[in-house]
Scaffold this motif. Structure first.
Motif, PDB file in Angstrom:
ATOM      1  N   LEU A 187     -12.248   2.425   8.199  1.00  0.00           N
ATOM      2  CA  LEU A 187     -12.404   3.543   9.123  1.00  0.00           C
ATOM      3  C   LEU A 187     -12.666   3.071  10.551  1.00  0.00           C
ATOM      4  CD1 LEU A 187     -14.387   6.096   6.970  1.00  0.00           C
ATOM      5  CD2 LEU A 187     -12.009   6.216   7.681  1.00  0.00           C
ATOM      6  N   ALA A 188     -13.279   1.913  10.718  1.00  0.00           N
ATOM      7  CA  ALA A 188     -13.537   1.386  12.057  1.00  0.00           C
ATOM      8  C   ALA A 188     -12.224   1.143  12.803  1.00  0.00           C
ATOM      9  CB  ALA A 188     -14.351   0.110  11.979  1.00  0.00           C
ATOM     10  N   ARG A 189     -11.146   0.781  12.070  1.00  0.00           N
ATOM     11  CA  ARG A 189      -9.847   0.560  12.701  1.00  0.00           C
ATOM     12  C   ARG A 189      -9.215   1.870  13.159  1.00  0.00           C
ATOM     13  NH1 ARG A 189      -7.159  -2.791   8.047  1.00  0.00           N
ATOM     14  NH2 ARG A 189      -6.208  -0.755   7.886  1.00  0.00           N
ATOM     15  N   ALA A 190      -9.664   2.988  12.609  1.00  0.00           N
ATOM     16  CA  ALA A 190      -9.060   4.272  12.937  1.00  0.00           C
ATOM     17  C   ALA A 190      -9.748   4.972  14.109  1.00  0.00           C
ATOM     18  CB  ALA A 190      -9.082   5.186  11.708  1.00  0.00           C
ATOM     19  N   ILE A 211      -7.101   9.410   5.090  1.00  0.00           N
ATOM     20  CA  ILE A 211      -6.919   9.463   6.542  1.00  0.00           C
ATOM     21  C   ILE A 211      -5.686   8.627   6.840  1.00  0.00           C
ATOM     22  CG2 ILE A 211      -7.871   8.789   8.786  1.00  0.00           C
ATOM     23  CD1 ILE A 211     -10.660   9.167   7.575  1.00  0.00           C
ATOM     24  N   ALA A 212      -4.756   9.176   7.619  1.00  0.00           N
ATOM     25  CA  ALA A 212      -3.544   8.436   7.992  1.00  0.00           C
ATOM     26  C   ALA A 212      -3.587   8.168   9.491  1.00  0.00           C
ATOM     27  CB  ALA A 212      -2.303   9.206   7.618  1.00  0.00           C
ATOM     28  N   VAL A 213      -3.453   6.910   9.873  1.00  0.00           N
ATOM     29  CA  VAL A 213      -3.553   6.487  11.269  1.00  0.00           C
ATOM     30  C   VAL A 213      -2.158   6.309  11.855  1.00  0.00           C
ATOM     31  CG1 VAL A 213      -4.441   4.706  12.826  1.00  0.00           C
ATOM     32  CG2 VAL A 213      -5.704   5.302  10.768  1.00  0.00           C
ATOM     33  N   ALA A 214      -1.936   6.876  13.055  1.00  0.00           N
ATOM     34  CA  ALA A 214      -0.652   6.733  13.743  1.00  0.00           C
ATOM     35  C   ALA A 214      -0.454   5.283  14.151  1.00  0.00           C
ATOM     36  CB  ALA A 214      -0.599   7.639  14.968  1.00  0.00           C
ATOM     37  N   PHE A 215       0.754   4.753  13.845  1.00  0.00           N
ATOM     38  CA  PHE A 215       1.045   3.365  14.247  1.00  0.00           C
ATOM     39  C   PHE A 215       2.364   3.243  14.994  1.00  0.00           C
ATOM     40  CE2 PHE A 215       3.074   3.686  10.129  1.00  0.00           C
ATOM     41  CZ  PHE A 215       4.246   2.934  10.248  1.00  0.00           C
ATOM     42  N   MET A 216       3.164   4.326  15.018  1.00  0.00           N
ATOM     43  CA  MET A 216       4.439   4.237  15.714  1.00  0.00           C
ATOM     44  C   MET A 216       4.883   5.651  16.110  1.00  0.00           C
ATOM     45  SD  MET A 216       8.019   2.423  14.494  1.00  0.00           S
ATOM     46  CE  MET A 216       7.597   2.615  12.815  1.00  0.00           C
ATOM     47  N   GLY A 252       0.821  -1.192   0.000  1.00  0.00           N
ATOM     48  CA  GLY A 252       0.000   0.000   0.000  1.00  0.00           C
ATOM     49  C   GLY A 252       0.858   1.246   0.000  1.00  0.00           C
ATOM     50  N   PRO A 253       0.227   2.379   0.282  1.00  0.00           N
ATOM     51  CA  PRO A 253       0.954   3.649   0.235  1.00  0.00           C
ATOM     52  C   PRO A 253       2.082   3.706   1.264  1.00  0.00           C
ATOM     53  CG  PRO A 253      -1.409   4.000   0.620  1.00  0.00           C
ATOM     54  CD  PRO A 253      -1.166   2.542   0.647  1.00  0.00           C
ATOM     55  N   ALA A 254       3.110   4.469   0.937  1.00  0.00           N
ATOM     56  CA  ALA A 254       4.242   4.639   1.849  1.00  0.00           C
ATOM     57  C   ALA A 254       3.780   5.350   3.115  1.00  0.00           C
ATOM     58  CB  ALA A 254       5.335   5.443   1.160  1.00  0.00           C
ATOM     59  N   PRO A 255       4.391   5.042   4.259  1.00  0.00           N
ATOM     60  CA  PRO A 255       4.015   5.724   5.501  1.00  0.00           C
ATOM     61  C   PRO A 255       4.323   7.211   5.422  1.00  0.00           C
ATOM     62  CG  PRO A 255       5.432   3.838   5.947  1.00  0.00           C
ATOM     63  CD  PRO A 255       5.418   4.027   4.482  1.00  0.00           C
ATOM     64  N   PRO A 267      -1.455   5.672   5.724  1.00  0.00           N
ATOM     65  CA  PRO A 267      -2.662   6.158   5.028  1.00  0.00           C
ATOM     66  C   PRO A 267      -3.676   5.040   4.807  1.00  0.00           C
ATOM     67  CG  PRO A 267      -0.664   6.858   3.878  1.00  0.00           C
ATOM     68  CD  PRO A 267      -0.251   5.851   4.917  1.00  0.00           C
ATOM     69  N   LEU A 268      -4.944   5.368   5.015  1.00  0.00           N
ATOM     70  CA  LEU A 268      -6.051   4.443   4.762  1.00  0.00           C
ATOM     71  C   LEU A 268      -6.892   5.010   3.633  1.00  0.00           C
ATOM     72  CD1 LEU A 268      -7.281   3.837   8.417  1.00  0.00           C
ATOM     73  CD2 LEU A 268      -5.713   2.415   7.102  1.00  0.00           C
ATOM     74  N   GLU A 269      -7.655   4.159   3.002  1.00  0.00           N
ATOM     75  CA  GLU A 269      -8.566   4.610   1.962  1.00  0.00           C
ATOM     76  C   GLU A 269      -9.890   4.975   2.621  1.00  0.00           C
ATOM     77  OE1 GLU A 269      -8.853   1.655  -1.059  1.00  0.00           O
ATOM     78  OE2 GLU A 269      -6.682   1.390  -1.135  1.00  0.00           O
ATOM     79  N   PRO A 270     -10.321   6.250   2.515  1.00  0.00           N
ATOM     80  CA  PRO A 270     -11.582   6.634   3.155  1.00  0.00           C
ATOM     81  C   PRO A 270     -12.771   6.018   2.424  1.00  0.00           C
ATOM     82  CG  PRO A 270     -10.722   8.444   1.863  1.00  0.00           C
ATOM     83  CD  PRO A 270      -9.694   7.354   1.818  1.00  0.00           C
ATOM     84  N   GLY A 271     -13.871   5.953   3.120  1.00  0.00           N
ATOM     85  CA  GLY A 271     -15.094   5.442   2.525  1.00  0.00           C
ATOM     86  C   GLY A 271     -15.386   4.002   2.879  1.00  0.00           C
TER      87      GLY A 271
END
Length: 195
Positions: A135-138, A185-190, A101-104, A126-130
């Motif tokens: 989105l539930a994971r975010a 939407i980009a979710v923090a993971f680290m 997927g997309p680069a962090p 980054p996540l794919e919106p929609g």
């Protein structure tokens, strides 16, 4: 030249069987074990298969013999620090961040705000919106969202309804931010923090 397959596999929390099943086509745990220990030759084809299964670049599987890697020598648990029977290699955040997927993305913190300190680097995926499932994971995690005019919103995702997201900024007393139809939407993971 020795390889880092075992170190990367353990850092990602995978067993030999997990990694074997993640290979395409799947292989056996015994084969992965032999490749890790060097009793079976690690060909370019195997490097590519294993790197893809681990979500890293193939070059990161090889260890440079001239450079001493950082080592994990102890683990801190509820009862205090415990020495490891055998120290293992510590991986750089960039080695763990590679996935399909997309680069962090990385957010650099320049001022104390909430739990963040100057110099912190927040790594975001980054996540794919929609997609409702995505989105539930975010929800209830820190997220970076683009806003119109080249601006961004950052904070805890507290609600996602349709094409609208609501973020609670990390600073005390700040109002929630509502963003309509964000491009991503980009979710923090680290979090990387110098001590």
């Amino acid at each position: 030249m020795s390889n880092r397959i075992r170190d990367i596999r353990k850092a990602k929390g995978l067993t030999l069987a997990d990694l074997a099943a993640a290979c395409s086509p799947p292989t056996t745990a015994q084969t992965i074990g032999r490749l890790e220990t060097g009793t079976r030759q690690l060909s370019l084809g195997w490097m590519n298969r294993i790197a893809t299964a681990l979500g890293v670049e193939p070059a990161s599987l090889m260890r440079d013999a001239a450079v001493e890697p950082p080592r994990i020598v102890a683990e801190l648990g509820a009862t205090g620090p415990e020495a490891l029977a055998t120290p293992r290699e510590a991986l750089a955040p960039s080695a763990l961040a590679q996935e399909e997927g997309p680069a962090p993305l990385v957010l650099a913190v320049t001022a104390s705000i909430g739990e963040y300190r100057p110099g912190d680097l927040v790594w975001l995926r980054p996540l794919e919106p929609g997609e409702t499932r995505v989105l539930a994971r975010a929800v209830n995690r820190d997220c970076l969202v683009p806003r119109p005019g080249g601006r961004f919103a950052f904070g805890r995702l507290i609600e996602s309804e349709g094409a609208r997201v609501r973020l609670l900024p990390p600073g005390a007393g700040q109002k929630q931010v509502v963003v309509d139809k964000p491009a991503w939407i980009a979710v923090a993971f680290m979090l990387v923090r110098a001590i």
